[in-house]
Design an enzyme around this catalytic site. Sequence first.
Site, PDB file in Angstrom:
ATOM      1  N   GLU A 276      -2.793   5.209  -8.080  1.00 11.13           N
ATOM      2  CA  GLU A 276      -2.773   3.773  -7.770  1.00 11.13           C
ATOM      3  C   GLU A 276      -4.192   3.292  -7.469  1.00 11.13           C
ATOM      4  OE1 GLU A 276       0.420   2.737  -5.013  1.00 11.13           O
ATOM      5  OE2 GLU A 276       1.909   3.330  -6.501  1.00 11.13           O
TER       6      GLU A 276
ATOM      7  N   GLU B  39       6.083   7.567 -10.532  1.00  8.90           N
ATOM      8  CA  GLU B  39       6.760   7.141  -9.291  1.00  8.90           C
ATOM      9  C   GLU B  39       7.789   6.088  -9.671  1.00  8.90           C
ATOM     10  OE1 GLU B  39       4.341   6.121  -5.862  1.00  8.90           O
ATOM     11  OE2 GLU B  39       2.854   7.646  -6.395  1.00  8.90           O
TER      12      GLU B  39
END
Length: 554
Positions: free
Chosen positions: A216, A351
Amino acid sequence: MLQRREFLRQSLLAGGAAFASRYTSLAQVPKFAGSRIEVLLEEPLATISPNIYGHFIEHLGGVIYDGLWVGEGSKIAHEHGLRKSVIEHLRSIQAPVIRYPGGCFADSYDWKDGIGPQDRRPRRTNFWIGSENDQSPPSHKYEPNAFGTNEFIRFCKLTGSQPYLAANLRSLPAEDFYRWVEYCNSPAGSTTMADLRIAAGFREPFGVKYWGVGNESWGCGGNFTAQEYAVEFRRFTTWVPGFGQPLSLIASGPNGDDRLWTRGFLEEIVRKGAGQLRRVYGLSLHHYASNLSRGRSTEWETSKGDAFNFEPVDWYELLREGDRIDGMIGAHWQVMEEFDRDHRVKLIVDEWGPWYKPGSEATPGNILEQIPTLRDAVFSAMTLDIFNRHPEKVAMANCAQLINCLNSLYLAHEDKFVVTPVGQVFELYAAHQGGQAVRTIFSAPPIDYDRDGKTARFWGLNGSSSIKGKTLLLTVVNPHVSAPHQGEIVIHPSRAKSATATVLTGTGGDLRSRNTFDTPHGVVSASQPIKMRDSGFVFDFPPASVSRISVELA
Ligand code: AHR
């Protein structure tokens, strides 16, 4: 508890939809009929990568300490300090790959803290300390490093999974990434790093193939722009030797449907020539279904729903939020094609899952823990079906997370352990791994539901199919909260000899059915043979259910 009777009443009021309780004889109640599922055996899509059924563990809340790592001296059944029940279950679902050590934690982690003698490993502040609370144990706040690379690799070996390591790009230099690869993969006798590994009892190189380069990076992983990150990615991945193990490097990709990230990253990568793409095995994609506010909020904290206290509208909203990943996969894939015509680079959905507000922890103090219900089982099945339908695009996916966190397959605390409905779905779907996906057409009346006075719509039946040898596996989700759905399944060409169905659903008519330490069988599955017709069969898909139909082909 809000019982199915109440759901039935509400859904009648909401849309006047046909309904039935699964506890009434199906012959006597209205049901959706006229649905058709056509399996086109001769229209292969691609092989379903086993890695689509992958997992994720992070140093976060109760995932590692208490969840997975119980310690060498523990009275709880373990293998080398690793909870035995988790190992056994992961073996039984043929867990293909496990991502570690994060998540956001990865970009604050120095892997060197987690090797060498355990009693000499440093204690560090955990990335998640700001979210911990008074009930959280010290090991969740201050990382003891008892579990590190060696323990993770042992866990992978014991479960038969491939390791997928996420490197720190935000707070460590590129050299540390290089050295981590060296520690894991350089042969005995070659480097000082290999000597260190051998001293820890691991002579053979770990042969780690999958490496995430940051996590991220648009957020907790460095707050970069896509262009800045691409420059970092190029720098981090230049001349990283695999030591005989070709590396599959995974770039930090978009948050949900952020196509600007995908375009910006790839544009910058190829600025130095299209050949630069060769070092990108995959682009990660994260999508959490979290906004259940029905348009009232876009704030991360305030838009979340509740894990248990939900109404039919929240059930459908969660599924709709999750179903968006289907479109995201297609949309990012299209952008990727602008730079990578042959689609060398794949999508890695590392994810995914629902994310609710706090309050449903199985163990108070375990942050981000939620007890999955039947709704999460249906959600997870729907998501795995989506991945199965895009086998040429999605090379890996990792459910967030394996244990004691978000969409867990397992919950554990001290000597207590339970398989959640999500874990049951992974059991049900395991045989899709490595199967040949074939085109399957679902034609079913959609579901209309009330969304604050307006009618909203969700699909009626959906799923996926794959073939292995002479077995066809068809998985189907009926998302309706109360109506069974009768479907005619037609197999082209007509090669079906026999079929067996296994259906997973809740007990006691409760959509909130769940498995807890005290009542581990709230969500159950049962199998039955199916009566065949010439080219197929008819099947009643119960409401709020996940079905696996296994067909023996001639
Ligand atoms: O899975 C929990 C967190 O969600 C991860 O650490 C992070 O990558 C994501 O935002």
